[in-house]
Write a protein that holds these residues in place. Sequence first.
Motif, PDB file in Angstrom:
ATOM      1  N   TYR A 146      23.189   0.938   7.037  1.00  0.00           N
ATOM      2  CA  TYR A 146      22.444   0.976   8.302  1.00  0.00           C
ATOM      3  C   TYR A 146      23.220   0.176   9.359  1.00  0.00           C
ATOM      4  CZ  TYR A 146      18.250   0.735  11.310  1.00  0.00           C
ATOM      5  OH  TYR A 146      17.344   0.838  12.335  1.00  0.00           O
ATOM      6  N   THR A 147      23.681  -1.034   8.970  1.00  0.00           N
ATOM      7  CA  THR A 147      24.463  -1.870   9.885  1.00  0.00           C
ATOM      8  C   THR A 147      25.761  -1.176  10.267  1.00  0.00           C
ATOM      9  OG1 THR A 147      23.646  -3.779   8.636  1.00  0.00           O
ATOM     10  CG2 THR A 147      25.394  -4.189  10.219  1.00  0.00           C
ATOM     11  N   LEU A 148      26.471  -0.713   9.250  1.00  0.00           N
ATOM     12  CA  LEU A 148      27.776  -0.095   9.475  1.00  0.00           C
ATOM     13  C   LEU A 148      27.656   1.128  10.390  1.00  0.00           C
ATOM     14  CD1 LEU A 148      30.736  -0.410   8.596  1.00  0.00           C
ATOM     15  CD2 LEU A 148      30.278   1.213   6.759  1.00  0.00           C
ATOM     16  N   GLY A 149      26.692   1.983  10.084  1.00  0.00           N
ATOM     17  CA  GLY A 149      26.517   3.202  10.864  1.00  0.00           C
ATOM     18  C   GLY A 149      26.147   2.893  12.297  1.00  0.00           C
ATOM     19  N   ASP A 150      25.292   1.886  12.458  1.00  0.00           N
ATOM     20  CA  ASP A 150      24.803   1.525  13.768  1.00  0.00           C
ATOM     21  C   ASP A 150      25.927   0.964  14.631  1.00  0.00           C
ATOM     22  OD1 ASP A 150      22.746   1.547  15.425  1.00  0.00           O
ATOM     23  OD2 ASP A 150      21.765  -0.249  14.678  1.00  0.00           O
ATOM     24  N   VAL A 151      26.785   0.130  14.013  1.00  0.00           N
ATOM     25  CA  VAL A 151      27.865  -0.498  14.767  1.00  0.00           C
ATOM     26  C   VAL A 151      28.990   0.511  15.043  1.00  0.00           C
ATOM     27  CG1 VAL A 151      29.623  -2.299  14.722  1.00  0.00           C
ATOM     28  CG2 VAL A 151      27.320  -2.793  13.901  1.00  0.00           C
ATOM     29  N   LEU A 152      29.384   1.247  14.008  1.00  0.00           N
ATOM     30  CA  LEU A 152      30.541   2.142  14.147  1.00  0.00           C
ATOM     31  C   LEU A 152      30.316   3.264  15.158  1.00  0.00           C
ATOM     32  CD1 LEU A 152      31.998   2.706  10.571  1.00  0.00           C
ATOM     33  CD2 LEU A 152      32.860   1.256  12.396  1.00  0.00           C
ATOM     34  N   GLY A 153      29.093   3.769  15.217  1.00  0.00           N
ATOM     35  CA  GLY A 153      28.845   4.918  16.090  1.00  0.00           C
ATOM     36  C   GLY A 153      28.901   4.562  17.557  1.00  0.00           C
ATOM     37  N   SER A 154      28.558   3.318  17.871  1.00  0.00           N
ATOM     38  CA  SER A 154      28.442   2.965  19.281  1.00  0.00           C
ATOM     39  C   SER A 154      29.785   2.550  19.813  1.00  0.00           C
ATOM     40  CB  SER A 154      27.442   1.829  19.461  1.00  0.00           C
ATOM     41  OG  SER A 154      27.880   0.692  18.761  1.00  0.00           O
ATOM     42  N   GLY A 155      30.527   3.459  20.325  1.00  0.00           N
ATOM     43  CA  GLY A 155      31.658   2.969  21.085  1.00  0.00           C
ATOM     44  C   GLY A 155      33.019   3.421  20.657  1.00  0.00           C
ATOM     45  N   ILE A 156      33.420   3.165  19.406  1.00  0.00           N
ATOM     46  CA  ILE A 156      34.816   3.439  19.078  1.00  0.00           C
ATOM     47  C   ILE A 156      35.180   4.869  19.479  1.00  0.00           C
ATOM     48  CG2 ILE A 156      34.329   4.070  16.674  1.00  0.00           C
ATOM     49  CD1 ILE A 156      37.408   2.110  17.305  1.00  0.00           C
ATOM     50  N   TYR A 157      34.244   5.774  19.298  1.00  0.00           N
ATOM     51  CA  TYR A 157      34.529   7.161  19.659  1.00  0.00           C
ATOM     52  C   TYR A 157      34.580   7.333  21.171  1.00  0.00           C
ATOM     53  CZ  TYR A 157      33.943   8.701  14.866  1.00  0.00           C
ATOM     54  OH  TYR A 157      34.112   8.889  13.537  1.00  0.00           O
ATOM     55  N   VAL A 158      33.859   6.465  21.867  1.00  0.00           N
ATOM     56  CA  VAL A 158      33.683   6.656  23.301  1.00  0.00           C
ATOM     57  C   VAL A 158      34.668   5.815  24.100  1.00  0.00           C
ATOM     58  CG1 VAL A 158      31.999   6.480  25.169  1.00  0.00           C
ATOM     59  CG2 VAL A 158      31.242   7.150  22.894  1.00  0.00           C
ATOM     60  N   LEU A 159      34.941   4.585  23.609  1.00  0.00           N
ATOM     61  CA  LEU A 159      35.527   3.593  24.505  1.00  0.00           C
ATOM     62  C   LEU A 159      36.999   3.264  24.283  1.00  0.00           C
ATOM     63  CD1 LEU A 159      32.489   1.187  24.535  1.00  0.00           C
ATOM     64  CD2 LEU A 159      33.298   2.561  26.424  1.00  0.00           C
ATOM     65  N   VAL A 160      37.615   3.852  23.262  1.00  0.00           N
ATOM     66  CA  VAL A 160      38.998   3.496  22.960  1.00  0.00           C
ATOM     67  C   VAL A 160      39.896   3.645  24.191  1.00  0.00           C
ATOM     68  CG1 VAL A 160      41.042   4.323  21.742  1.00  0.00           C
ATOM     69  CG2 VAL A 160      38.987   3.793  20.484  1.00  0.00           C
ATOM     70  N   GLY A 161      39.689   4.695  24.953  1.00  0.00           N
ATOM     71  CA  GLY A 161      40.506   4.943  26.131  1.00  0.00           C
ATOM     72  C   GLY A 161      40.452   3.801  27.135  1.00  0.00           C
ATOM     73  N   LEU A 162      39.248   3.331  27.420  1.00  0.00           N
ATOM     74  CA  LEU A 162      39.072   2.239  28.376  1.00  0.00           C
ATOM     75  C   LEU A 162      39.805   0.984  27.930  1.00  0.00           C
ATOM     76  CD1 LEU A 162      35.211   2.450  28.901  1.00  0.00           C
ATOM     77  CD2 LEU A 162      36.973   3.199  30.481  1.00  0.00           C
TER      78      LEU A 162
ATOM     79  N   THR B 152      49.968   5.196  25.104  1.00  0.00           N
ATOM     80  CA  THR B 152      48.827   4.472  25.658  1.00  0.00           C
ATOM     81  C   THR B 152      48.264   5.162  26.901  1.00  0.00           C
ATOM     82  OG1 THR B 152      49.947   2.488  24.885  1.00  0.00           O
ATOM     83  CG2 THR B 152      48.027   2.175  26.267  1.00  0.00           C
ATOM     84  N   ASP B 153      49.161   5.713  27.729  1.00  0.00           N
ATOM     85  CA  ASP B 153      48.685   6.375  28.954  1.00  0.00           C
ATOM     86  C   ASP B 153      47.774   7.548  28.642  1.00  0.00           C
ATOM     87  OD1 ASP B 153      50.235   4.602  30.242  1.00  0.00           O
ATOM     88  OD2 ASP B 153      51.909   5.993  30.622  1.00  0.00           O
ATOM     89  N   THR B 154      48.153   8.307  27.595  1.00  0.00           N
ATOM     90  CA  THR B 154      47.335   9.461  27.220  1.00  0.00           C
ATOM     91  C   THR B 154      45.958   9.006  26.757  1.00  0.00           C
ATOM     92  OG1 THR B 154      49.397  10.402  26.419  1.00  0.00           O
ATOM     93  CG2 THR B 154      47.371  11.607  25.902  1.00  0.00           C
ATOM     94  N   LEU B 155      45.932   7.935  25.936  1.00  0.00           N
ATOM     95  CA  LEU B 155      44.643   7.396  25.479  1.00  0.00           C
ATOM     96  C   LEU B 155      43.807   6.976  26.680  1.00  0.00           C
ATOM     97  CD1 LEU B 155      45.602   5.058  22.477  1.00  0.00           C
ATOM     98  CD2 LEU B 155      44.422   7.246  22.356  1.00  0.00           C
ATOM     99  N   ALA B 156      44.472   6.282  27.606  1.00  0.00           N
ATOM    100  CA  ALA B 156      43.749   5.714  28.748  1.00  0.00           C
ATOM    101  C   ALA B 156      43.114   6.797  29.614  1.00  0.00           C
ATOM    102  CB  ALA B 156      44.696   4.866  29.587  1.00  0.00           C
ATOM    103  N   ASP B 157      43.775   7.966  29.683  1.00  0.00           N
ATOM    104  CA  ASP B 157      43.263   9.015  30.559  1.00  0.00           C
ATOM    105  C   ASP B 157      42.244   9.925  29.886  1.00  0.00           C
ATOM    106  OD1 ASP B 157      44.811   8.070  32.549  1.00  0.00           O
ATOM    107  OD2 ASP B 157      46.500   9.417  32.157  1.00  0.00           O
ATOM    108  N   SER B 158      42.038   9.742  28.581  1.00  0.00           N
ATOM    109  CA  SER B 158      41.190  10.686  27.871  1.00  0.00           C
ATOM    110  C   SER B 158      39.756  10.194  27.773  1.00  0.00           C
ATOM    111  CB  SER B 158      41.736  10.912  26.458  1.00  0.00           C
ATOM    112  OG  SER B 158      40.809  11.631  25.699  1.00  0.00           O
ATOM    113  N   PRO B 159      38.789  11.051  28.095  1.00  0.00           N
ATOM    114  CA  PRO B 159      37.391  10.636  27.944  1.00  0.00           C
ATOM    115  C   PRO B 159      36.962  10.621  26.475  1.00  0.00           C
ATOM    116  CG  PRO B 159      37.496  12.886  28.759  1.00  0.00           C
ATOM    117  CD  PRO B 159      38.910  12.399  28.642  1.00  0.00           C
ATOM    118  N   ALA B 160      37.696  11.314  25.616  1.00  0.00           N
ATOM    119  CA  ALA B 160      37.374  11.307  24.187  1.00  0.00           C
ATOM    120  C   ALA B 160      38.663  10.946  23.442  1.00  0.00           C
ATOM    121  CB  ALA B 160      36.841  12.671  23.760  1.00  0.00           C
ATOM    122  N   ALA B 161      39.023   9.651  23.551  1.00  0.00           N
ATOM    123  CA  ALA B 161      40.381   9.232  23.223  1.00  0.00           C
ATOM    124  C   ALA B 161      40.786   9.457  21.765  1.00  0.00           C
ATOM    125  CB  ALA B 161      40.561   7.769  23.595  1.00  0.00           C
TER     126      ALA B 161
END
Lengths: 149, 475
Positions: free
Chosen positions: B29-45, B267-276
Amino acid sequence: MHVIVATDGSRQSLAAAKHLKSFADPTKVTDISVVAVIRPLASVAFADDTSEGKWPSDGSFRDAAQSAVDTIAAVYDGWGPKVHKRIRSGSAANEIIKAAKQYDAGLVVVAAGGRGLSDAVLVGSTAQRVQHYAPCPVLVVRPAPRKKK
Amino acid sequence: MSDTSTADPDLDDEGGLKRSITGKQLFFYTLGDVLGSGIYVLVGLVAAAVGGAFWIAFALGVTVAAITGSAYAELVTKYPQAAGASLYVNKAFGNRALTFLTTVSFLAASMAATGSLATGFSSYFSELWDAPPPLLVSLVFLAVLVVINFIGITESVVINMLMTFVEVSGLIIVMVTGIWFIAQGDADFGVLVDIDTSGTYTNPALAVLAGIAFSFFAMTGFENTANVAEETIEPHKNFPRSLVTGMIVAGVVYVLVSMAAALTVPTDTLADSPAALLEVVKTGILPISTDFMTKLFTIIALIAITNTTLVTVVTQPRILYGMAKEDVVPGVFAKIHPTQRSPWIALFFSGAVVAALLVIGNLVPEVEGTPLVERLALVTVVLLLAIYALVIVCCLKLRGQDEDERTYRANTPLLYLGIVGNLAILGFSIYDDPTSLLWCAALLGVGGVLFLAEYFFGSKGTGSRAPDLDDVKGI
């Protein structure tokens, strides 16, 4: 006979408990287990609408379940059978069925259904699942239809 | 012959006080809750802020979060009720205004998180089907989750575990891609120590701090485990272990995934991607059809985001329900649907607030210059960091109270470090993007309006009023 009276904290479950008392023969019923099931992953794990219990400042859903079980158990005060209060945790239908097997129940009493739209649209309720999978007869107490005017 | 059993329920046979969440389930429950929020979304930023060494930001961020997690673990073993931060603040300070502010902040953070996740969902979804406008996808996604929660499908522990497995498998694909790439001998490890100081942040320390602030959204979610605290078997033993282990595993996964992404994609490609993270799969390093892998990975990412969003959607009505019961917001939020047993008004209300956030956020992004997903993630982070720091303070203040020999005790020097860490990230976030405070204030304002509505129009005791039992007497 061991009878399980399930409660989800709804007023309908209180009505179901009273309904059992209205016709059953207390000399034939040896034990009554009042069972409440807490749903840990639900928004509200347990809500008690059956009693005037003060909402505890700690917000304990276990306390809510306990107060519902106490209210239902009080229905059978002085009726005869030995009354047990049980609080379980998990999926409501599964836990009721498990309890029925565990206590070797002869009857399960559940409340079911609202009136109107939600009844027609939302299927797969706890009562339906209990009816299908319980190891013993099931008494499903439905709300009385509205009086025609 | 009346023989109503009044024995201590703890002494009842195995049915007496049966809890259902095992330590292993809590871990997932902890792992799923933490992992889902962000890594998929925010790596680019994060990659954009730090450069190739952005794994450092994830490592430091998850450390601060894990320390905060240890404070939660200590408090949960003392006060296992689901109310979480609000309860701890109430126990520690006994100040109604502060408790209310904490509760409303937590609610606001949860709503902003839902908004950010729903936006992230639409970015990935466009990889599968880009015809519908992203706003519409976010709104439909949100509506479906609200209805699912209303019906109660969210309550399956097994489904939660399955979704977590899927979530982890997506990150394993990224890691395997990285290992494969290294095995081919093309990897340039220099990128892993490259901190980009040519961009917005000229100071390496500031660049890393910015990265932590942006990545911190990926660390949140663990606070929601308080939801199931009361139903955890042997909480004294299981809760600290599962929560902290869950966070450490999440941290290791983050660091490895960041390294893999940095090595395989510029890194530039990651930075520009909304789904990095999708860019890693698109490199075609693995000897499997890129098209197939892209589709598979997209679906996995969508499931991961859904898993975490479900938890936030479940949490918001629970908070509103608790507040209505306490008579600080209108009693309608305590209304339980007679058959579904869910607080349906609270549920649909929180859905409406998040929908409003999404619509407003989509109308003004050009003016602000910050994408919505980033904005809402930052709002969540600002609110949660304040709450986290406060929770650690509560943990220290409540030392010596309500303890017994089984109480878990978090490491004290680390807790002080945690306060400093949380406040440093908080300070930077506000300094970097003061506009996020406006959004925070607007969301807190929703809580304020509800309070005033109850204060002026509500009747005392609405929430905990006894139901009219007359209508159930006659069958």
